[in-house]
Scaffold this motif. Sequence first.
Motif, short mmCIF file in Angstrom:
data_model
loop_
_atom_site.label_atom_id
_atom_site.label_comp_id
_atom_site.label_asym_id
_atom_site.label_seq_id
_atom_site.Cartn_x
_atom_site.Cartn_y
_atom_site.Cartn_z
N THR A 13 1.00 -1.40 -0.16
CA THR A 13 -0.55 -0.06 -0.21
C THR A 13 0.75 1.43 0.03
N GLU B 227 -7.65 9.13 -4.60
CA GLU B 227 -8.38 7.80 -3.83
C GLU B 227 -9.95 8.27 -4.34
N HIS C 68 0.07 4.06 -2.64
CA HIS C 68 -0.41 5.33 -2.25
C HIS C 68 0.73 6.58 -3.25
N PRO D 205 -0.96 2.93 5.47
CA PRO D 205 -1.79 3.62 4.55
C PRO D 205 -3.11 3.28 4.84
#
Length: 466
Positions: free
Chosen positions: A373, A386, A377, A432
Motif C-alpha cells: 500500500t 483516491e 499510495h 496507509p
Amino acid sequence: MRTDAGAEALELAPLRGLRYASPDARTLLDSPDFNIALALAPPYDLLDAAAFADLTRAEPHNAVRLTVPPAAVGQEPGGAEPPITAADRYAAAARTLRRWIAQGVLVRDPRPALYVYEQTPPGGQRQRGLIGALRLPAPGSAVVRPHEDVAPGPVEDRARLMAATQANLEPIFLLYRGGTGAARGAAAQVTDTVAASRPHPLVDTVTEDGVAHRLWAVTDPALHRQVAEDLAQRSAMIADGHHRYAAYQRLKAGRHGPGPWDHGLALLVDSDSSPPRLGAIHRVLRGMDVDAAVAALAGAAEVVPLRTDGAPGRPRGDAAYGAARAGGTAGEAPALVLADPADHRRRFLVRVPPDRLAEAFPDRSSAWRALPTALFHHLLPRWGGEDRVDLVHDDPEAAVAAARPGRDTAALLGPAPIEQVYAIAAHGELTPRKSTSFGPKPRTGLVLRGVECPSAAEPGPRRRAR
C-alpha cells in the motif's frame, strides 16, 4: 486497571451483554424457529445495499439494521410513522434497538461476563478470543496501538451512531501476544479451558460463509481476576476496527470524569495461540483501463508484463496476485499487479526501487516502505486520486471481476506478514488506510454493549439470555 506504578494497563472488563434471547425467553418473536445465524452480520464496512437487503430479507431482526441503518430502518413495514430522512438514520437505529429490547428480541445478561468466542472457518484454523469492555487508554498510549490510519468521515459516522443508540453495536478486533509454552498467559488458558470443558455453549451456529461460531459466558469473578492480572502485563494492537476505536476515543473525550464511555466493546485474541489470517485489500481503478494505467507510470515505476499459462487469472507458476510480493523484508521493493479485466492474459508487475521510495517517504521506516500500500499510495496521484478507487477484500479474482472491461483496472496487492505489521505498530507508525484485512472478523450481533459502567451493574430480574 492500573499497574502498581500507576501506569495504564490493558484491561478487558466483564459486561452484561445484550444478546439475542433464547427461544423460550422470546415469546414476542414471530417465529419459534429463530435461527441466530441469520441474525448475525459481517462488519458494517463490508456491506452494501444489496447485502443489507439480502440479510434483512432472510431475517428481519438481523443486526445490520442497527449497524448500517438506512433512512427507513427504524420503521416497521406498513407503519404509520412519518417518512424518515437520511439525516435521521442514527435516531432510527436507536428506535430499532429500543424496540427490540422492549419486545424481548434482545435481552441483557443477568451477570457481568467475559465471553469466550470461537470461530472456525471451513478448512481453516480455529480462532478463540475474549469479548469484553476494553478500558480505553489515553490517546497515543502504547497499551492499545493502532496500525492503520483513519478517515474523519467514518469516525464521525460511528461516533454519531454510538451516541444515538447509547451502545457499542459490534466489537473491535484486537490482537495481543499471550506467550507460548510455560510462558503462556492466564487469559489464553482460561479461554481454551472454557471452550474445551463446557459442552453447551450459549451459541453454536454456522453462518452462510461456512464459519462456525460458538460463544460461552464466563461469570466467575476468580477467572475475571486471573484474566485481568495477565492482561495488565501486556499490550494490544488493533487488527480491525480503527474507525470504531477512534469513535470510542471521541466519545470518551467529549465527557468529563469517569463514565460508561471510558470503555468500548472489543474482541481480544492471543495471536500466539490463534494466529490470524492476514489477507490483502485490492483496488479497482475506476475510469482508467489497463493501458492508460500502465502509461501513467512512465518514468515513475518499473512495469513488466507477466507471462500467463492460459488459466484465467493466473500468472505462470503463481496465484493471481502472488507475483506482487508484498510486505517482504524491510528494504526490499514492494510490488503490485495491474490486471486487465477484459483479458486475463494481460497482467503487469509494478515495482519502484527502495531508494526512490525512501526519497518519497523519508520519515518512514523501511518496514513501512515495504508495504504494497505504500507503493500504491506513492503511485496513486498518477492514477487520479483516491476518489476513483474501490476496495475489494481478500479475493484477487473478485477484484478483477469488479473491474469493468475496457473501462477499469484491477490493482492486486499481496498481504503483509503479521510480524511486519507488529513492527510498524511498535515503531509508532500508521500504515496507509486499508492496508490489511485481518480475519476471521467477529460476527456482529453475538454480543452488544448497552452503555453502562461495565462491571458495576448487579443482576436484575430478567431471565438469562441464551
